[in-house]
Scaffold this active site. Structure first.
Site: not given
Length: 450
Positions: A73, A299-301, A306
């Site tokens: 994502s 930001g973003h994760d 995996g």
């Protein structure tokens, strides 16, 4: 031509700091069973780039600074930046209905471009990749973007939605006349100096990392296959390294000419109605917002099969931190690593939103029992053996809830029994009835009573 601004010079980080962080990165990767990881710390005057381990546990290929990792994502902020660049050029208006460009959204005529990018349009998240692979983009969106599937009126709440970014990618294609892959390469990746790599593209020679999972029976770490429907590319198809993420982070802070200052500022501005719960403290256009004191990080994760990748940037100081890890355990590694960055480098990097404050003591919430839906996903809140509520998703193991007067709730970890932030319920302001539940940033609408 990209807007140009002077960048502050970066110098080498002092050797003791490099050595200390490298030692901790190596140790944490081993402790969390992560084959390989990358870390970039850019303070604006000092630049630190570290890496450890292997790109593929099956082949033993070393992971290097140039290795591209599936971002999951973390692709979404790049797609959002594309849309903002088109808006900056006058090709679209962020507050115009998306249906004016994409007829497949005519079932939700009030959803705007801004709603798509901030996850405030009320769109369901979309089906799994196997299901999505069996349909075309237009039909995929037309089946999801309907009044009966809408989770809430646009602009009034938050629900993380892959479908929204499928729509954003199709919007880019409609405006530019280019496939999303070509548009993101030409308008963003090439100017950033990022060598393009995408899931499903076998023509790129750039070294790539595999995602990994741990076999619970043997304890062996094994590579896993990436599974992403082609139409979902704008939501999760990019591969990149930590250095590439840091370059994008510098653009978000205004330290790069790739994003005009007005575009970077617009992406970072918190949107009304965007209450992402356990995901972040707020949300802008394509980026999550994390408040620490008077400063707001963006930001973003991203999690692919995996992998676990993370980006944080703080505009006032110019600090950028980027991390990639090629195993599911890299999420826990990242959280531990942010603690080490504070201890060793004195930088408080937010790995998660601030803990909820003012919730009061646990309280009963008997009227929350029932079934809630987000697209094809069913969330069932039922009474557990002791009468307290428990949550199951699509019939999986039900986890006990601890509810609070402010309608937030914790989930009890089945192994440790520790409470973990879960989300919140919502009452209809007219009827007072609990009508929605948010679970890890995804909102579901109530369909019946328990």
């Amino acid at each position: 031509m990209p807007y140009t601004v002077p960048a502050r010079p970066a110098t080498r980080t002092p050797a003791p700091l490099r050595h200390a962080l490298q030692s901790r990165l190596d140790a944490l990767a081993a402790a969390h069973r992560v084959p390989g990881a990358q870390l970039v710390l850019d303070t604006g005057t000092q630049l630190l780039s570290l890496h450890t381990g292997t790109a593929d546990a099956g082949t033993g290929t070393p992971l290097t600074p140039d290795t591209a990792v599936p971002l999951g994502s973390l692709t979404k902020p790049y797609t959002a930046a594309l849309v903002l660049l088109l808006s900056d050029d006058g090709d679209l208006d962020l507050d115009e209905p998306v249906a004016g460009h994409l007829p497949e959204l005519r079932g939700l005529p009030e959803v705007t471009v801004r709603h798509l990018l901030s996850h405030t349009g009320g769109l369901p998240t979309g089906p799994d990749s196997d299901t999505a692979s069996a349909t075309r983009g237009g039909r995929y969106l037309a089946s999801l973007c309907t009044a009966d599937q809408a989770l809430f009126p646009p602009g009034t709440d938050f629900s993380y939605s892959n479908a929204g970014y499928v729509a954003a990618g199709r919007l880019v294609e409609a405006i530019t006349g280019m496939p999303w892959h070509e548009a993101v390469r030409a308008l963003l990746l090439d100017p950033l100096g990022t060598v393009p790599a995408f899931i499903g593209d076998t023509t790129v020679t750039r070294p790539r990392a595999a995602g990994h999972a741990v076999n619970t029976a043997t304890g062996e770490v094994r590579p896993v296959r990436q599974n992403l429907a082609p139409l979902e590319a704008p939501a999760g198809a990019l591969l990149a390294g930590a250095a590439d993420l840091a370059a994008f982070g510098r653009a978000l802070t205004g330290r790069s000419g790739v994003l005009p200052p007005a575009v970077a500022k617009e992406m970072r501005r918190g949107e009304n109605g965007a209450r992402p719960g356990t995901l972040a403290d707020g949300w802008g256009l394509g980026v999550a917002l994390y408040r620490r004191g008077e400063r707001v990080w963006c930001g973003h994760d991203g999690n692919a099969q995996g992998t676990s990748c993370h980006l944080r940037a703080e505009p006032e100081s110019g600090v950028v931190v980027a991390f990639t890890g090629n195993a599911g355990g890299a999420t826990a590694l990242w959280r531990d690593l942010t603690g080490e960055l504070e201890r060793i480098a004195g930088i408080q990097v937010p790995a998660a939103p601030l803990p909820a404050a003012g919730r009061g003591r646990p309280a009963a919430l008997p009227d929350c029992l029932g079934t809630y839906r987000n697209g094809g996903t069913a969330y069932r809140v039922s009474a557990g053996p002791d009468g307290s509520p428990a949550l199951s998703v699509d019939g999986d193991l039900a986890l006990p809830l601890v509810c609070y007067p402010d309608l937030s709730y914790d989930l009890l970890d089945p192994v440790t029994g520790r409470p973990e932030p879960g989300g919140r319920f919502h009452r209809d302001p007219v009827t007072g009835r609990v009508d929605r539940v948010q679970v890890s940033g995804r909102t579901a609408r109530r369909t019946d009573d328990g």
